[in-house]
Design a protein around this motif. Structure first.
Motif, PDB file in Angstrom:
ATOM      1  N   GLU A 374       0.945  -1.178   0.054  1.00  0.00           N
ATOM      2  CA  GLU A 374      -0.016  -0.037   0.069  1.00  0.00           C
ATOM      3  C   GLU A 374       0.662   1.156   0.193  1.00  0.00           C
ATOM      4  OE1 GLU A 374      -3.333  -0.076   2.581  1.00  0.00           O
ATOM      5  OE2 GLU A 374      -3.356   2.092   2.752  1.00  0.00           O
ATOM      6  N   TRP A 375       1.762   1.223   0.852  1.00  0.00           N
ATOM      7  CA  TRP A 375       2.953   2.479   0.930  1.00  0.00           C
ATOM      8  C   TRP A 375       3.455   2.567  -0.623  1.00  0.00           C
ATOM      9  CZ3 TRP A 375       8.427   2.352   1.360  1.00  0.00           C
ATOM     10  CH2 TRP A 375       9.217   3.328   1.996  1.00  0.00           C
ATOM     11  N   LEU A 376       3.551   1.593  -1.255  1.00  0.00           N
ATOM     12  CA  LEU A 376       4.497   1.608  -2.441  1.00  0.00           C
ATOM     13  C   LEU A 376       3.506   2.376  -3.480  1.00  0.00           C
ATOM     14  CD1 LEU A 376       6.472  -1.652  -2.961  1.00  0.00           C
ATOM     15  CD2 LEU A 376       7.425   0.688  -2.469  1.00  0.00           C
ATOM     16  N   GLN A 377       2.278   1.672  -3.275  1.00  0.00           N
ATOM     17  CA  GLN A 377       1.065   2.223  -4.216  1.00  0.00           C
ATOM     18  C   GLN A 377       1.159   3.583  -4.043  1.00  0.00           C
ATOM     19  OE1 GLN A 377      -2.942   0.037  -4.789  1.00  0.00           O
ATOM     20  NE2 GLN A 377      -3.025   1.708  -3.202  1.00  0.00           N
ATOM     21  N   ASN A 378       1.016   4.310  -2.903  1.00  0.00           N
ATOM     22  CA  ASN A 378       0.638   5.637  -2.519  1.00  0.00           C
ATOM     23  C   ASN A 378       1.936   6.512  -3.085  1.00  0.00           C
ATOM     24  OD1 ASN A 378      -0.911   4.941   0.669  1.00  0.00           O
ATOM     25  ND2 ASN A 378      -1.726   5.057  -1.392  1.00  0.00           N
ATOM     26  N   ARG A 379       3.066   6.031  -2.698  1.00  0.00           N
ATOM     27  CA  ARG A 379       4.243   6.859  -2.932  1.00  0.00           C
ATOM     28  C   ARG A 379       4.348   7.025  -4.547  1.00  0.00           C
ATOM     29  NH1 ARG A 379       9.796   4.589  -1.114  1.00  0.00           N
ATOM     30  NH2 ARG A 379      10.821   6.202   0.023  1.00  0.00           N
ATOM     31  N   ASN A 380       4.028   5.792  -5.407  1.00  0.00           N
ATOM     32  CA  ASN A 380       4.328   5.847  -6.855  1.00  0.00           C
ATOM     33  C   ASN A 380       3.087   6.295  -7.602  1.00  0.00           C
ATOM     34  OD1 ASN A 380       6.783   4.745  -6.068  1.00  0.00           O
ATOM     35  ND2 ASN A 380       6.039   2.617  -6.457  1.00  0.00           N
ATOM     36  N   GLY A 381       1.864   6.601  -6.837  1.00  0.00           N
ATOM     37  CA  GLY A 381       0.667   7.015  -7.466  1.00  0.00           C
ATOM     38  C   GLY A 381       0.048   6.117  -8.227  1.00  0.00           C
ATOM     39  N   GLU A 382       0.168   4.837  -7.913  1.00  0.00           N
ATOM     40  CA  GLU A 382      -0.399   3.707  -8.583  1.00  0.00           C
ATOM     41  C   GLU A 382      -1.554   3.135  -7.896  1.00  0.00           C
ATOM     42  OE1 GLU A 382       2.890   0.829  -8.736  1.00  0.00           O
ATOM     43  OE2 GLU A 382       4.165   2.063  -9.954  1.00  0.00           O
ATOM     44  N   ILE A 383      -2.479   2.292  -8.750  1.00  0.00           N
ATOM     45  CA  ILE A 383      -3.460   1.575  -8.233  1.00  0.00           C
ATOM     46  C   ILE A 383      -3.353   0.054  -8.461  1.00  0.00           C
ATOM     47  CG2 ILE A 383      -6.240   1.370  -8.018  1.00  0.00           C
ATOM     48  CD1 ILE A 383      -6.384   4.275  -8.112  1.00  0.00           C
ATOM     49  N   TRP A 384      -3.236  -0.867  -7.431  1.00  0.00           N
ATOM     50  CA  TRP A 384      -2.956  -2.238  -7.639  1.00  0.00           C
ATOM     51  C   TRP A 384      -4.096  -3.108  -7.669  1.00  0.00           C
ATOM     52  CZ3 TRP A 384       2.177  -4.170  -4.834  1.00  0.00           C
ATOM     53  CH2 TRP A 384       3.227  -3.146  -5.228  1.00  0.00           C
ATOM     54  N   GLN A 385      -4.257  -3.964  -8.582  1.00  0.00           N
ATOM     55  CA  GLN A 385      -5.394  -4.879  -8.429  1.00  0.00           C
ATOM     56  C   GLN A 385      -5.172  -6.041  -7.494  1.00  0.00           C
ATOM     57  OE1 GLN A 385      -7.734  -4.387 -10.818  1.00  0.00           O
ATOM     58  NE2 GLN A 385      -6.591  -2.382 -11.362  1.00  0.00           N
ATOM     59  N   LEU A 386      -6.498  -6.742  -7.072  1.00  0.00           N
ATOM     60  CA  LEU A 386      -6.269  -7.598  -5.932  1.00  0.00           C
ATOM     61  C   LEU A 386      -5.580  -8.904  -6.517  1.00  0.00           C
ATOM     62  CD1 LEU A 386      -7.530  -8.512  -3.224  1.00  0.00           C
ATOM     63  CD2 LEU A 386      -9.537  -9.416  -4.217  1.00  0.00           C
ATOM     64  N   ASP A 387      -5.777  -9.213  -7.286  1.00  0.00           N
ATOM     65  CA  ASP A 387      -5.013 -10.513  -7.901  1.00  0.00           C
ATOM     66  C   ASP A 387      -3.638 -10.454  -7.691  1.00  0.00           C
ATOM     67  OD1 ASP A 387      -5.336  -8.705 -10.263  1.00  0.00           O
ATOM     68  OD2 ASP A 387      -5.747 -10.427 -11.630  1.00  0.00           O
ATOM     69  N   GLU A 388      -3.077  -9.327  -8.515  1.00  0.00           N
ATOM     70  CA  GLU A 388      -1.668  -8.894  -8.377  1.00  0.00           C
ATOM     71  C   GLU A 388      -1.386  -8.804  -6.946  1.00  0.00           C
ATOM     72  OE1 GLU A 388       0.626  -4.749  -9.873  1.00  0.00           O
ATOM     73  OE2 GLU A 388      -1.571  -4.943  -9.867  1.00  0.00           O
ATOM     74  N   VAL A 389      -2.124  -8.124  -5.920  1.00  0.00           N
ATOM     75  CA  VAL A 389      -1.627  -8.163  -4.771  1.00  0.00           C
ATOM     76  C   VAL A 389      -1.467  -9.438  -4.073  1.00  0.00           C
ATOM     77  CG1 VAL A 389      -2.398  -7.547  -2.339  1.00  0.00           C
ATOM     78  CG2 VAL A 389      -2.623  -5.912  -4.095  1.00  0.00           C
ATOM     79  N   MET A 390      -2.364 -10.379  -4.205  1.00  0.00           N
ATOM     80  CA  MET A 390      -2.453 -11.485  -3.623  1.00  0.00           C
ATOM     81  C   MET A 390      -1.393 -12.377  -4.230  1.00  0.00           C
ATOM     82  SD  MET A 390      -4.858 -11.145  -1.480  1.00  0.00           S
ATOM     83  CE  MET A 390      -5.466 -12.627  -0.580  1.00  0.00           C
ATOM     84  N   ALA A 391      -1.141 -12.409  -5.260  1.00  0.00           N
ATOM     85  CA  ALA A 391       0.013 -13.198  -6.033  1.00  0.00           C
ATOM     86  C   ALA A 391       1.455 -12.780  -5.269  1.00  0.00           C
ATOM     87  CB  ALA A 391       0.154 -12.975  -7.538  1.00  0.00           C
ATOM     88  N   LYS A 392       1.845 -11.409  -5.273  1.00  0.00           N
ATOM     89  CA  LYS A 392       2.734 -10.838  -4.741  1.00  0.00           C
ATOM     90  C   LYS A 392       3.131 -11.087  -3.279  1.00  0.00           C
ATOM     91  CE  LYS A 392       3.248  -6.651  -7.612  1.00  0.00           C
ATOM     92  NZ  LYS A 392       4.409  -6.626  -8.137  1.00  0.00           N
ATOM     93  N   LEU A 393       1.963 -11.305  -2.382  1.00  0.00           N
ATOM     94  CA  LEU A 393       1.954 -11.647  -1.073  1.00  0.00           C
ATOM     95  C   LEU A 393       2.323 -13.271  -0.892  1.00  0.00           C
ATOM     96  CD1 LEU A 393       1.149 -10.638   1.813  1.00  0.00           C
ATOM     97  CD2 LEU A 393      -1.355 -11.334   1.455  1.00  0.00           C
ATOM     98  N   ASP A 394       1.637 -14.126  -1.834  1.00  0.00           N
ATOM     99  CA  ASP A 394       2.099 -15.099  -1.797  1.00  0.00           C
ATOM    100  C   ASP A 394       3.487 -15.637  -1.926  1.00  0.00           C
ATOM    101  OD1 ASP A 394       1.826 -18.086  -2.123  1.00  0.00           O
ATOM    102  OD2 ASP A 394      -0.514 -17.801  -2.921  1.00  0.00           O
TER     103      ASP A 394
END
Ligand SMILES: NC(=O)C1=CN([C@@H]2O[C@H](COP(=O)(O)OP(=O)(O)OC[C@H]3O[C@@H](n4cnc5c(N)ncnc54)[C@H](O)[C@@H]3O)[C@@H](O)[C@H]2O)C=CC1
Ligand SMILES: O=C(O)CCC(=O)C(=O)O
Length: 438
Positions: A374-394
């Motif tokens: 979330e911090w990276l998303q805010n810092r970079n002005g991005e909006i990440w998708q759920l499937d991308e988040v879950m895959a990275k977390l995994d």
């Protein structure tokens, strides 16, 4: 005179006999020292890591709904920032004090280091029972607390997040208040002052489930390594809030069966299985409580940890598994969703019984990994998708799990000591590379 001296002697004798209650700091320090001994930690670094960098205590007034002013005490402890800004949650609970905040901040330092994040560790909160306050009062308390802390936190300095009794709404109030204290042109560049915000206000899709998903993943990884099939395995969960609910839901989806739950209000059991979503819907119409759930029987809370099951998930407060109840535990695996749920004495009993503990700093690290995204998303002005988040977390959770599991097997030590060793070695390396101790 003689009588007084004799009385004093009696009192002193009594006082020295009294068995001290173990605080959270006793536990985290024993865990730290045993890992520091294992890796022969540089004595100067041991000194630095044994103490917190900063301890902020604020007393602040808030006007209540009835017009009276109440004074609240809030804490933020910043343990160490050798690897990056302080990071960790804010808890609203009557047990919040300096000892608890120090211990929880230290655990955050080990957790962020183990996860390979560019963060240090901090933690804090307010000593209060939120059930006694209206939504409006909680909003004013949160805004006042943020205002009182504002000079000591910052998106590149110390970044709070949710913990017990705080949630995405609390984080939205903090972000809004903090941003309003900045000059107008800088306000939007400060959105990453907190993580765990609602996804319409800079939050990350999936941060809500990140901790519980991580708890589930570590159980799954352990099961895979040990040829255990989760299908039909019985588990019990203490705490049915953010962490307990999501962990239970993911385990249920993988075929495991929730058979007992304890929360702050009650304790229930059904060996045939408790449907996780049904229980969650019930708590929403029952003021957050699991008590009297129709499809389960009430159980005495002192019996909870001794109930029949394969997996135990403490996901509430610290110091829950102790020498009083550890020997009664029937599960073969403890997955620590909570921070510090097993004290050192309880852990010794469990390890002697051959029970595996997936330690908190690994097991519940999905939350802070989600916060980092979330911090990276805010810092970079991005909006990440759920499937991308879950895959990275995994991916992140698997890397951490494998590191700890392999270290523990190679060194023939328990998983907590292994996790601490890896975490501390990373911080030690940073200090040495900087040339602080030539
Ligand atoms: N929310 C997060 O992202 C993370 C939370 N954690 C840890 O997980 C634990 C739970 O946190 P959340 O789920 O966020 O809190 P929460 O406030 O959403 O839920 C807490 C749950 O614990 C129960 N509870 C409170 N006192 C209890 C008691 N004396 N006995 C039994 N149950 C009790 C409450 O009724 C509630 O069901 C805490 O130890 C927290 O530090 C760890 C990593 C991240
Ligand atoms: O998400 C975060 O920054 C920290 C959450 C937390 O307080 C914890 O992991 O114990």
């Amino acid at each position: 005179m003689t009588t007084l001296t004799a009385d004093l002697k009696k009192t002193t004798k009594k006082a020295t006999k009294k068995v001290p209650v173990r605080g959270m700091m006793d536990n985290v320090m024993e865990q730290f020292n045993s890992a520091a001994d294992q890796i022969n930690l540089h004595p100067n670094i041991r000194k630095i890591l044994s103490i917190t960098n900063n301890e902020i205590l604020v007393n602040f007034p808030v006007k209540m709904d009835n017009g009276e002013v109440e004074i609240f005490t809030g804490y933020r402890v910043q343990h160490n920032n050798a690897l990056g800004p302080y990071k960790g949650g804010l808890r609203y609970h009557p047990t919040v004090d300096l000892d608890a905040a120090r211990a929880l901040a230290m655990w955050m330092t080990w957790k962020t280091s183990l996860a390979g994040l560019p963060y240090g560790g901090g933690k804090g909160g307010i000593k209060l029972d939120p059930s006694k306050y209206s939504e409006g009062e909680l909003e004013r308390i949160t805004r006042r607390f943020t205002f009182a802390l504002a000079d000591n936190i910052g998106p590149e300095h110390d970044i709070p997040a949710p913990d017990v009794n705080t949630n995405s709404q609390t984080m939205a109030w903090i972000a809004d208040t903090y941003m309003s204290t900045r000059p107008p042109a800088e306000r939007n560049a400060n959105q990453h002052i907190v993580t765990g915000k609602p996804d319409g206000s800079g939050g990350l899709e999936g941060r809500d489930r990140a901790t519980g998903y991580g708890v589930y993943l570590t159980i799954k990884f352990w099961a895979e390594k040990n040829d255990v099939n989760l299908e039909g395995k019985k588990f019990i969960v203490q705490g049915f809030g953010n962490v307990g609910y999501w962990a239970a839901l993911f385990l249920e989806r993988d075929g495991a069966k929730l058979v007992a739950v304890q929360d702050a209000y009650g304790c229930i059991q059904n060996q045939k299985g408790i449907a996780v979503e049904e229980l969650s819907k019930y708590t929403k119409i029952n003021e957050g409580s699991i008590a009297d759930f129709p499809d389960a029987k009430p159980v005495n809370k002192d019996k909870f940890f001794g109930l029949d099951c394969d997996i135990v998930i403490p996901a509430a407060l610290g110091n829950q598994i102790t020498k009083e109840n550890a020997s009664k535990i029937k599960g073969k695996l403890i997955a620590e969703g909570a921070n510090g749920p097993t004290n050192v004495e309880g852990e010794k009993i469990l390890l002697d019984k051959g029970i595996t503990i997936i330690p908190d700093i690994l097991c519940n690290s999905g939350g802070v990994v989600g916060s980092y995204f979330e911090w990276l998303q805010n810092r970079n002005g991005e909006i990440w998708q759920l499937d991308e988040v879950m895959a990275k977390l995994d991916k992140k959770m698997k890397e951490s799990f494998n590191k700890v599991y392999d270290y523990s097997k190679n060194e023939n030590i328990d998983m907590r000591t292994a996790a601490f060793c890896i975490a501390i070695e990373r911080i030690e390396k940073a200090y040495i590379q900087r040339g602080i101790f030539p």
